[in-house]
Design a protein around this motif. Structure first.
Motif, short mmCIF file in Angstrom:
data_model
loop_
_atom_site.label_atom_id
_atom_site.label_comp_id
_atom_site.label_asym_id
_atom_site.label_seq_id
_atom_site.Cartn_x
_atom_site.Cartn_y
_atom_site.Cartn_z
N GLN A 1 28.11 23.74 21.00
CA GLN A 1 27.70 22.37 20.68
C GLN A 1 28.50 21.36 21.51
O GLN A 1 27.92 20.41 22.08
N THR B 1 22.34 13.36 17.18
CA THR B 1 22.34 13.40 18.64
C THR B 1 21.52 14.60 19.09
O THR B 1 21.79 15.73 18.67
N LYS C 1 27.43 21.41 25.25
CA LYS C 1 26.15 20.72 25.43
C LYS C 1 26.32 19.21 25.30
O LYS C 1 25.70 18.43 26.05
N LEU C 2 27.13 18.78 24.34
CA LEU C 2 27.34 17.35 24.13
C LEU C 2 28.05 16.71 25.32
O LEU C 2 27.66 15.62 25.76
N LEU D 1 20.73 17.23 21.70
CA LEU D 1 21.50 17.80 22.80
C LEU D 1 20.67 18.16 24.03
O LEU D 1 21.24 18.54 25.06
N HIS D 2 19.34 18.03 23.94
CA HIS D 2 18.51 18.51 25.05
C HIS D 2 17.51 17.48 25.58
O HIS D 2 16.78 17.79 26.52
#
Length: 448
Positions: A45, A310, A48-49, A312-313
């Motif tokens: 996570q 949020t 990715k963030l 992430l993608h």
């Protein structure tokens, strides 16, 4: 065997080879994460963030300008908790700065409009990858309760409004056939035709039912009251609105199977889904970052707060710390199911009142935002029913408004209600919030 064949045809052949969508690959990736520990999911996570924040700073004007004013740089985000350094977003922020939320290196963004459950339809975009990952995330989340892709399913869900073309009908038939599902339009459910809905369910004999909460609860209450036997599926999944325990009990009594709730919204699709072990709502932490904050944007624990998300993608139109209008609470408890995801203990969503007619037709509150989302000339609206014979629709027109907008709304209401409701339109300058500062889209003042 039939379930496996259907899943292979739907995802590998149709979505993969024909549509060129890598949904199957993303589903495999997400399923592999189910074997990881919670701390490993947190690392995924965070990675990715950090990548998303770096991209947003260098490619999205709104974030670059806003964060520069704060003195924030991407390298300042070292932990998930560092998100608190950034301001939260609301729908109005995106409406007022729509073009500045577009990434400068956008590829082929998809434009969507929410159903306007806050009374004001909301337009946003997402990337093709985000769309494909949402589909994979949805199928994995349904699997938390044991639902399998390709299972014979019946959807009591919002469907097309108005007349649809023959080509659209053929496409829908093929698509639903590949996924082994039957669609029943919840917007047309009424006391008058509820027997037909029951007959179709009993005739189709689905292994799984997926439904809005309100129409399924109405159907279950009718069956319980009149001692009507319903086909018993293996499980039922509900969504689109909060599932109260009295509704869960009524539906389980009518259908004789467990009911599992899901939580999502149009901006992100599935956010959390209940597991089969303890019926806890597990957040898809490897797909989204979900925070619970107070009014200042600071994270809070063990209390109800604003749900802040949020994605992430979604690199084409990033949502970073977006308040979707719901409130919730994240639990510290673990779950015996073994999923490596946090538990969303409470969700207080926007509850939409039902609209009724003299003959017993029941129109879910979701009908109106679903229908009005495509009416470009109405900026905001509210539907109120004081008597059985009439509804009042207050609306705020914008520069695109024309009389055709009201004619369309009237025609769709008449189509669903059979012309039973007189529709009174009120053009207004403002629609006030409740005393609690919330906005109600549909309000029923009928004595139940």
């Amino acid at each position: 065997m039939l379930t496996q064949i259907s899943a292979f045809v739907a995802l590998t052949l149709y979505e993969g080879l024909y549509k060129r969508r890598p949904i199957h690959a993303y589903l495999k990736e997400y399923n592999r994460n189910l074997q990881k520990r919670a701390d490993e999911i947190q690392k995924i996570q965070l990675q990715k963030l950090q990548s998303l924040v770096h991209h947003a700073y260098h490619n999205v004007p709104y974030y670059r300008d806003t964060w520069n004013q704060l003195g924030f740089k991407p390298e300042d985000l070292r932990e998930i908790s560092d998100l608190e350094k950034l301001p939260t977003l609301g729908k109005q922020d995106i409406k007022d700065n729509f073009d500045r939320f577009k990434a400068l290196n956008q590829k082929n963004p998809i434009t969507k409009t929410t159903g306007g459950s806050t009374g004001s339809p909301f337009k946003f975009q997402h990337s093709l990858e985000s769309y494909d990952r949402r589909q994979a995330n949805m199928w994995r989340g349904y699997g938390f309760s044991g639902q399998t892709l390709g299972t014979r399913s019946l959807y009591l869900w919002g469907d097309h409004l108005g007349e649809i073309s023959k080509l659209t009908r053929i496409k829908d038939t093929i698509y639903n056939g590949l996924f082994r599902r039957k669609m029943l339009n919840s917007f047309y459910l009424s006391e008058e035709n509820i027997g037909d809905y029951i007959a179709q369910i009993n005739q189709y004999k689905p292994e799984t039912i997926v439904s809005y909460v309100s129409p399924l609860h109405i159907l279950a209450e009718h069956a319980n009251k009149h001692s009507i036997a319903l086909h018993k599926p293996n499980k039922i999944l509900t969504g689109a609105e909060p599932l109260h325990e009295f509704q869960r009990e009524s539906i389980e009594r009518a259908f004789g199977c467990d009911v599992y709730n899901t939580y999502g919204c149009r901006e992100f699709m599935l956010i959390a889904a209940e597991c089969s072990a303890e019926k806890h709502l597990h957040i898809n932490d490897d797909h989204l970052v979900v925070e619970i904050t107070d009014d200042t944007g600071k994270n809070v624990k063990n209390v109800l707060g604003d749900i802040v998300i949020t994605d992430l993608h979604n690199y084409d139109f990033p949502f970073i710390r977006y308040k979707n209008g719901d409130q919730g609470q994240i639990s510290d408890q673990s779950c015996s199911c073994g999923l490596p995801f946090r538990v969303l203990d409470k969700v207080e969503g926007r509850k939409l009142d039902l609209i009724r007619t003299e003959s017993g037709k029941i129109i879910p509150g979701e009908f109106f935002p679903h229908m009005l989302k495509d009416v470009a000339g109405i900026a905001k609206f509210q539907v109120k029913q004081k008597v059985l014979q009439e509804i009042e629709i207050s609306y705020i027109p914008n520069e695109l408004f024309s009389q055709h907008d009201l004619e369309y709304v009237l025609a769709e209401v008449n189509r669903v209600t059979g012309g039973e409701l007189h529709v009174k339109f009120n053009a207004v300058d403002d629609i006030p919030l409740t005393k609690l500062g919330k906005f109600r889209v549909t309000i029923s003042e009928l004595t139940q």
